[in-house]
Design an enzyme around this catalytic site. Sequence first.
Site, short mmCIF file in Angstrom:
data_model
loop_
_atom_site.label_atom_id
_atom_site.label_comp_id
_atom_site.label_asym_id
_atom_site.label_seq_id
_atom_site.Cartn_x
_atom_site.Cartn_y
_atom_site.Cartn_z
N GLN A 96 -7.07 -2.35 -6.96
CA GLN A 96 -6.39 -1.17 -7.51
C GLN A 96 -5.57 -1.60 -8.73
O GLN A 96 -4.64 -2.40 -8.63
CB GLN A 96 -5.48 -0.48 -6.50
CG GLN A 96 -5.02 0.88 -7.08
CD GLN A 96 -3.99 1.62 -6.26
OE1 GLN A 96 -2.99 1.05 -5.85
NE2 GLN A 96 -4.22 2.91 -6.04
N TYR A 188 2.55 7.54 -11.16
CA TYR A 188 2.56 6.41 -12.09
C TYR A 188 1.93 6.81 -13.43
O TYR A 188 1.69 7.99 -13.68
CB TYR A 188 1.90 5.19 -11.42
CG TYR A 188 2.68 4.78 -10.18
CD1 TYR A 188 3.98 4.28 -10.31
CD2 TYR A 188 2.17 4.95 -8.90
CE1 TYR A 188 4.75 3.96 -9.19
CE2 TYR A 188 2.93 4.63 -7.77
CZ TYR A 188 4.21 4.13 -7.94
OH TYR A 188 4.97 3.80 -6.83
N ARG A 235 -7.91 6.88 -8.15
CA ARG A 235 -7.13 7.55 -7.11
C ARG A 235 -6.30 8.66 -7.74
O ARG A 235 -5.63 8.44 -8.77
CB ARG A 235 -6.21 6.56 -6.43
CG ARG A 235 -5.60 7.16 -5.17
CD ARG A 235 -5.05 6.09 -4.27
NE ARG A 235 -5.28 6.49 -2.89
CZ ARG A 235 -4.42 6.28 -1.91
NH1 ARG A 235 -3.29 5.65 -2.14
NH2 ARG A 235 -4.68 6.68 -0.69
N GLY A 324 -4.34 4.04 6.31
CA GLY A 324 -3.37 3.12 5.71
C GLY A 324 -2.53 2.39 6.74
O GLY A 324 -2.84 1.26 7.14
N ARG A 325 -1.46 3.05 7.18
CA ARG A 325 -0.55 2.40 8.10
C ARG A 325 -1.24 1.86 9.35
O ARG A 325 -0.88 0.76 9.82
CB ARG A 325 0.62 3.35 8.42
CG ARG A 325 1.56 3.48 7.21
CD ARG A 325 2.42 4.70 7.27
NE ARG A 325 1.61 5.92 7.07
CZ ARG A 325 2.14 7.14 6.96
NH1 ARG A 325 3.45 7.29 7.05
NH2 ARG A 325 1.35 8.18 6.76
C1 LIG Z 1 3.49 0.15 2.77
C2 LIG Z 1 2.67 1.11 1.92
C3 LIG Z 1 2.34 0.75 0.62
C4 LIG Z 1 1.55 1.60 -0.16
N1 LIG Z 1 1.18 1.19 -1.44
C5 LIG Z 1 0.31 1.92 -2.15
C6 LIG Z 1 -0.23 1.42 -3.37
O1 LIG Z 1 0.04 0.29 -3.81
N2 LIG Z 1 -1.08 2.23 -4.04
C7 LIG Z 1 -1.44 3.47 -3.58
O2 LIG Z 1 -2.22 4.17 -4.25
N3 LIG Z 1 -0.97 3.95 -2.41
C8 LIG Z 1 -0.13 3.20 -1.68
N4 LIG Z 1 0.27 3.64 -0.43
C9 LIG Z 1 -0.30 4.89 0.13
C10 LIG Z 1 -1.49 4.58 1.05
O3 LIG Z 1 -2.59 4.09 0.31
C11 LIG Z 1 -1.96 5.80 1.85
O4 LIG Z 1 -2.39 6.81 0.98
C12 LIG Z 1 -0.86 6.33 2.75
O5 LIG Z 1 -0.30 5.31 3.53
C13 LIG Z 1 -1.37 7.44 3.65
O6 LIG Z 1 -2.31 6.98 4.57
P1 LIG Z 1 -1.87 6.73 6.14
O7 LIG Z 1 -1.23 8.01 6.60
O8 LIG Z 1 -3.18 6.45 6.81
O9 LIG Z 1 -0.90 5.60 6.16
C14 LIG Z 1 1.10 2.84 0.36
C15 LIG Z 1 1.45 3.19 1.66
C16 LIG Z 1 2.20 2.33 2.45
C17 LIG Z 1 2.51 2.73 3.88
#
Ligand SMILES: Cc1cc2nc3c(=O)[nH]c(=O)nc-3n(C[C@H](O)[C@H](O)[C@H](O)COP(=O)(O)O)c2cc1C
Length: 366
Positions: A96, A188, A235, A324-325
């Site tokens: 990314q 961003y 994205r 994600g999480r």
């Molecule tokens: C710790 C953390 C760091 C994240 N960093 C990014 C990132 O660097 N770039 C991005 O596009 N999204 C980032 N996200 C968003 C995740 O890619 C994702 O869209 C979000 O966690 C929702 O999915 P989930 O509900 O399955 O966790 C981050 C999320 C978390 C929890």
Amino acid sequence: MLFENYALNAVALKNRIVMPPMTRSRAGAGDVATDMMAEYYAQRASAGLIISEGTQISQQGQGYAWTPGIYTESQIAGWKKVTDAVHQAGGKIFAQLWHVGRVSHTTLQPGHAAPVSSSAIQAEGVKVFVDVKGCGPESGVGEMLQHTMPRALTAEEIPAIVNDYAQAARNAIAAGFDGIELHGANGYLINQFIDSQANLRDDQYGGALQNRLRFMKEVVTAVSNAIGKERVGIRLAPLTTLMGSRDDTPEATYLAAASVLNDLGIAYIHIAEADWEDAPVMPAAFKEALRLIFRGTLIYSGKYTRARAEEALQNDWADLIGFGRPFIANPDLPYRLQHDLPLNQPVKEQFFGGGKAGYIDYPPAK
Ligand SMILES: Cc1cc2nc3c(=O)[nH]c(=O)nc-3n(C[C@H](O)[C@H](O)[C@H](O)COP(=O)(O)O)c2cc1C
């Protein structure tokens, strides 16, 4: 369907489960990816596709302490270790590419200059994580500071930034990534050009919608020319207002963006849905419209469970689903989902910075 193969152009995915980009703030000196990061990603290689954490394309593109870059030789070498480890474990990984724009602080910027954006607008209350005292990632100790007031880029400066994206894409391929995802979401830089309330320019990069989409279009074109459009994704976060970036007519804006991206013929759009508690649900009508407009692959992420993922695939809203999480806490997430096994819960306090704990020590089920 979630466990079926998928051909992302030439990249063969063994299932439709994606590990979406997640910043973990554990890069080493010089913002270089470390051996520990290689282990973390390799542990999660049973995902059909991993997308790396946001990775800055230049020092100017950095907004938080200890995030990795992809603009120096040592950074490329660091990432090579990660991609080798993932490939050896049978996985696929995209990088990314990230320029934070205004969401930064002078202490992270070259020469401690002001960060840059489409317009000189500060997003009030938007904070960035800064290591003011130089404690380092292992300590996890830093401060959350209001991002610095940015300055507006001149039109003449924009080609150099577009070029930074293209060079970063070449570097990603040199580092062994299978492709790249542009970070056009979450407030961003690319998002700061798209959203009407973040972009008050009156030149060819602002005002009318097609002008606000111009920066995205130029960046997508440049990275496609650099590495091939079939290896490029982006994205977008159409209906969220993270980092203070808002659009007056998000549905119209992002469907227009999707149309531009369809014409450019890139591999995928990755939609970041709202992911907090009580978040508004993205209307099915929007997903259906997106599907009609964009002919490539669609990935959705945001609070997915196995059941919601299957529903999105069955309804043909999505081709791939990001978790994600759940992936932070479950290195073997696909196996657990497939066998309906209980999931480890992620420890939020260990998301950003720190060492092995909360990073590579979550136990697999088997
Ligand atoms: C710790 C953390 C760091 C994240 N960093 C990014 C990132 O660097 N770039 C991005 O596009 N999204 C980032 N996200 C968003 C995740 O890619 C994702 O869209 C979000 O966690 C929702 O999915 P989930 O509900 O399955 O966790 C981050 C999320 C978390 C929890």
